[in-house]
Design an enzyme around this catalytic site. Structure first.
Site, short mmCIF file in Angstrom:
data_model
loop_
_atom_site.label_atom_id
_atom_site.label_comp_id
_atom_site.label_asym_id
_atom_site.label_seq_id
_atom_site.Cartn_x
_atom_site.Cartn_y
_atom_site.Cartn_z
N THR A 64 34.19 31.01 42.01
CA THR A 64 35.16 32.10 41.83
C THR A 64 35.03 33.14 42.95
OG1 THR A 64 33.59 33.27 40.40
CG2 THR A 64 35.22 31.85 39.32
N ASP A 85 20.24 38.04 31.49
CA ASP A 85 21.42 37.86 32.33
C ASP A 85 21.62 39.05 33.26
OD1 ASP A 85 23.71 36.68 33.41
OD2 ASP A 85 25.03 37.45 31.84
N HIS A 108 37.44 33.81 23.28
CA HIS A 108 38.34 34.37 22.28
C HIS A 108 37.83 35.64 21.62
CE1 HIS A 108 41.28 31.15 22.52
NE2 HIS A 108 40.28 30.29 22.56
#
Length: 701
Positions: A175, A315, A622
Site C-alpha cells: 500500500t 503493534d 466491519h
C-alpha cells in the site's frame, strides 16, 4: 477548539538542500514566477512536506476556492500523495489505480488499472488503499495490493514493466509509495498481522531486475542467515519457532534518504503475531521489529538501527513518517532524524549513527512511564505486557498515537506538525491461539477490547478518544500549541511559506490554519472524510493546493463507535484549489441506513459465540460492535435479502468482487449462523437504545 500552550519559540535550522537553498517567500507576478512542482512523495528527500510557496498566505487564504475536481470511480479509502510534474498531476486510488490529469484544468490524460484481484482484499489489514507513485526521467513506479511493482510511461500510462515482489502464496500486500534512489526503486510490503516475514527490496528502474533485498527479521536458523545483521538479530529472539508464522517486521510505509550520507532510512513494523509471548516465548528485543534501520542504498547492507519499542507486543510500529533536519541541540548543530511512531513518544536521533538524543510523549502514554535518557529504552509499566491478565484501557492502542498520516516540518517556526490521536485498547493474551495462514494472527483476544453495552462504561471509554494537531517543538521536546478535532483519524499535514498549515479531517473538511499559532483561517466542505495529505504547486504564476479526498483506512473499518465524529460517507475525489475560484461540488445525496432486523431466533449462548467469531474474523472490516464506519456495509442494517443470502456471502464468497471472499475454509454453517445471530442482536440493541438516530454515512454500493 484551539489551545495555545504558549511555549517559547526556539531557533531551529534546516540545512538540507530542500530547505537551505530556498529564497525567502516572494510575491511574484504571473510572468515572473517559475513553475514549482511536487516531484517526490514527501516533496524532498528529507520528507519535510514543507513548501516555500507563499502566494497563498494568511492574508488571502479566505479567497481560496475550488478550481476543479475529479470523481474517482471507487468508493473506498484514499491515502495518496499526488505528484505534480510537467503540468500533470499523478495520483493513485483504491485497488492500486493510477490517474494522470492536467494539473491546470483537471482533464483526464490517462488511467491505468493493474487489475488487482478483488478477493485479494482478504490479505489487507487496512483497506484497499495506495499512497502514491514515484517518478524518475519520464517513468512512474507504484506498488499494487497483490505485491507487484509496476513501471509506466508517464506520458501515456503505457506499461514498461512489472515484477512480482512477493510470494503470492503468502498474504503479502503493498500500500506504500516507492522511493527512487539513483538507478534503484525501493519498495517494501505489508501483511505482518496475517503472518509474513518483512523485507525491503531495490529494483532496477530500467528493467525491474532485483538489485538487493534486506530482510528485517531472521528466518529459520537452521537455514542460516542472509547477513551478519540478521545473525545478530536472531540472538534477540527467545524461543520460537517464530519463522513458521513469519515474524513480521514489514516495511509498509515510511522511508527517507540522506544523499550526503548516502543512507536510506526505513521504518519497520510490528511482529507476527503482535503478542511476544507467542512468537518469542523466552522474551528478547526481537530485532529489527519496531525499529528505524539505516541501510546503504547501493547494496542494501545494514549500517545502524534504533529500536523504538523493544520486544513489541502492542503493534507499536516504527513505520510512521520520518523527517530529516539539522537542529541546534545544546548549542551544537546536529543532523537528526525525527519520528512520532505509534508508541506515543517523539524521537530525535542522530541520523549519522542512530545515536539516541531524546524522546518525550507527544500523545497519552500509559504503557511506559518514560524513555530512559541514558539507554534510550522505554520503561514499561507493570502489567502492560498482559502476560498474566488483560491490561485495562491502555494508550496508545494499535491504531497508535500517530499512524501513517504524514507530518510536516516548518523550518522557520521550528515545528513538526503531528496528526495525533488517542484511541485506547485492552490487550489480552489469546489462550486459544492457533496460527491460521491467511487470516489475522495477532495472538490477542479481541473480546476485552470491544466496547461494552453498559452506557456508563462505554461513555467513559469514548471520552478518552481524541484527535488533535500537535505543533511539536523538536528542540524543546514539547508542544507549542494544539488544535482539537471532533475525533481521531484526521489527515496528513502540509505547511507552506505563506505561514499556512493545511489538513483534512474526519469531519469532511479541508482546513487552513496559521502555522505559527494554529488559528483556523479557512475551511472547505469536502463532503467526505479526508485522511490523505494535501500538496501544493505553482503553474503559470498561480499557486494551487490539491488533496485526494475519500474516507477509509484502518480506523474507519474497525473503529465502530470510536469514530466519535460519526460514520462519514465516502465520496472519493481529487480536489484542486486556487485563489479566486468558486467551483461548487454537487449537492451531497443523503443515504440513511435502515435498521429492520428479523426476529431473534438465536439463544444467548449462540449470540455470545457469534460475537467471539465476529471479533475473530469480521471486526477488522466491519467495525467494533458491527457499527460501520461508512466505508464497508454496516452489518446491523442487513436487508431481508442479505439475511437470506448470508451463508452464500460469508462461506461462498458471493460478493468476492467487492473484496468479501468466502470463509468456507475457516467457518462452518453453524458458525455463520451464530455470527448472523449476533448481528441481529446488535440491530435490535441499536433500535432499543436509540443509537440508530446517530448520523450515518453512505452504504457501500
Amino acid at each position: 477548539m484551539h489551545r495555545d500552550l504558549a511555549l517559547p519559540v526556539l531557533g531551529v535550522l534546516c540545512l538540507l538542500a530542500a530547505c537551505s537553498r530556498e529564497q525567502p517567500p516572494e510575491r511574484v507576478t504571473a510572468t515572473a514566477a517559475p513553475d514549482v512542482e511536487w516531484r517526490q512523495h514527501g516533496l524532498d528527500n528529507a520528507e519535510t512536506r514543507h513548501s516555500p510557496l507563499a502566494q497563498i498566505d494568511t492574508d488571502n487564504v479566505t479567497d481560496l476556492g475550488l478550481a476543479w475536481y475529479f470523481d474517482y470511480p471507487t468508493a473506498r479509502g484514499k491515502e495518496a500523495t499526488p505528484l505534480i510534474i510537467d503540468g500533470t498531476i499523478y495520483s493513485t486510488g483504491s485497488w492500486s489505480h493510477v490517474f494522470a490529469h492536467d494539473a491546470r484544468t483537471g482533464a483526464l490524460k490517462w488511467f491505468y488499472n493493474p487489475e488487482v484481484p478483488r478477493d485479494w482484499a482478504v490479505h489487507l489489514c487496512c483497506d484497499v488503499v495506495n499512497r502514491g507513485v514515484a517518478y524518475q526521467d519520464g517513468h512512474l513506479f507504484f506498488g499494487t495490493l497483490d505485491g507487484r511493482l509496476v513501471s509506466l510511461d508517464a506520458d501515456d500510462g503505457s506499461l514498461r514493466w512489472e515484477i512480482q515482489t512477493t510470494d503470492r502464496d503468502k498474504p503479502y500486500s503493498i500500500t506504500g509509495a516507492p522511493r527512487v534512489i539513483g538507478d534503484k526503486v525501493i519498495i517494501g510490503n505489508g501483511g505482518a498481522e496475517l503472518g509474513v516475514r518483512g523485507y525491503v527490496s531495490a529494483y532496477d528502474v530500467e528493467d525491474g531486475s532485483l538489485h538487493w533485498r534486506f530482510y528485517t527479521v531472521p528466518g529459520d536458523p537452521e537455514k542460516g542467515f542472509e547477513n551478519a545483521a540478521l545473525e545478530h538479530a536472531a540472538e534477540t529472539w527467545g524461543g520460537g519457532p517464530w519463522w513458521e508464522i513469519g515474524g513480521g517486521g514489514t516495511v509498509w510505509d515510511s522511508m527517507a534518504y540522506d544523499p550526503a550520507l548516502n543512507l536510506l532510512y526505513i521504518g519497520v513494523g510490528n511482529g507476527a503475531p503482535w503478542n511476544r509471548q507467542l512468537r518469542s516465548p523466552d522474551g528478547g528485543d526481537n530485532l529489527y521489529l519496531s525499529s528505524i534501520v539505516a541501510l546503504n542504498p547501493d547494496d542494501g547492507s545494514y549500517v545502524w538501527h534504533y529500536q523504538t519499542t523493544p520486544g513489541d507486543s502492542w503493534d507499536y510500529t516504527a513505520t510512521q513518517h520520518m523527517i530529516l533536519a539539522d537542529l541546534v541541540i545544546d548549542g551544537e548543530e546536529r543532523p537528526v532524524l525525527m519520528q512520532a511512531p505509534k508508541n506515543g513518544f517523539f524521537y530525535v536521533l542522530d541520523r549519522r549513527t542512530g545515536e539516541f538524543l531524546t524522546a518525550e510523549p507527544y500523545a497519552t502514554v500509559t504503557w511506559a512511564s518514560h524513555v530512559d535518557p541514558e539507554t534510550g529504552r522505554p520503561v514499561v509499566v507493570e502489567g502492560a505486557r498482559y502476560e498474566a491478565a488483560p491490561t485495562g484501557l491502555q494508550l496508545p492502542g494499535p491504531i497508535g498515537g500517530h499512524n501513517w498520516h504524514p507530518m510536516s516540518y516548518h523550518p522557520e517556526h521550528g515545528l513538526v506538525y503531528i496528526p495525533r490521536q488517542d484511541v485506547g485498547w485492552v490487550y489480552a493474551h489469546d489462550d486459544a491461539f492457533e496460527h491460521r495462514p491467511g487470516y489475522w494472527n495477532t495472538g490477542t483476544d479481541s473480546r476485552p477490547a470491544a466496547l461494552p453495552d453498559d452506557p456508563a462504561i462505554k461513555d467513559a471509554v469514548l471520552k478518552t478518544v481524541r484527535g488533535t494537531i500537535v505543533a511539536w517543538d523538536p528542540v524543546a521536546m514539547a508542544p507549542r500549541w494544539e488544535v482539537e478535532h471532533a475525533g481521531p483519524w484526521n489527515g496528513g499535514m502540509l505547511s507552506t511559506g505563506g505561514n499556512l498549515l493545511f489538513q483534512g479531517n474526519a469531519e469532511g473538511e479541508l482546513v487552513a490554519y496559521r502555522a505559527d499559532t494554529g488559528e483556523e483561517l479557512w475551511s472547505f466542505d469536502a463532503q467526505t472524510g479526508i485522511v490523505a495529505p494535501p500538496v501544493t504547486y505553482r503553474l503559470d504564476g498561480e499557486q494551487y493546493v490539491a488533496v485526494v479526498a475519500g474516507w477509509g483506512g484502518s480506523l474507519p473499518l474497525v473503529g465502530g463507535e470510536a469514530l466519535t465524529a460519526g460514520p462519514i460517507a465516502n465520496r472519493s475525489r481529487l480536489l484542486v484549489f486556487k485563489l479566486g475560484s468558486a467551483t461548487a461540488l454537487p449537492a451531497a445525496e443523503a443515504r440513511e441506513l435502515v435498521f429492520d432486523p428479523p426476529p431473534q431466533t438465536a439463544d444467548a449462548d449462540t449470540v455470545a459465540e457469534g460475537k467471539a467469531l465476529y471479533l475473530q474474523y469480521c471486526v477488522f472490516c466491519h467495525g467494533d460492535g458491527a457499527v460501520g464506519g461508512g466505508v464497508t456495509p454496516d452489518l446491523r442494517a442487513l436487508t431481508p435479502e442479505t439475511h437470506a443470502q448470508f451463508q452464500a456471502i460469508v462461506r461462498g464468497g458471493l460478493h468476492w468482487e467487492q473484496g468479501m471472499v468466502g470463509f468456507s475454509d475457516a467457518l462452518e454453517e453453524e458458525d455463520v449462523e451464530a455470527i448472523r445471530g449476533y448481528l441481529v442482536d446488535r440491530a435490535h440493541y441499536t433500535l432499543a437504545s436509540g443509537d440508530s438516530e446517530r448520523p450515518v454515512g453512505a452504504e457501500l454500493d
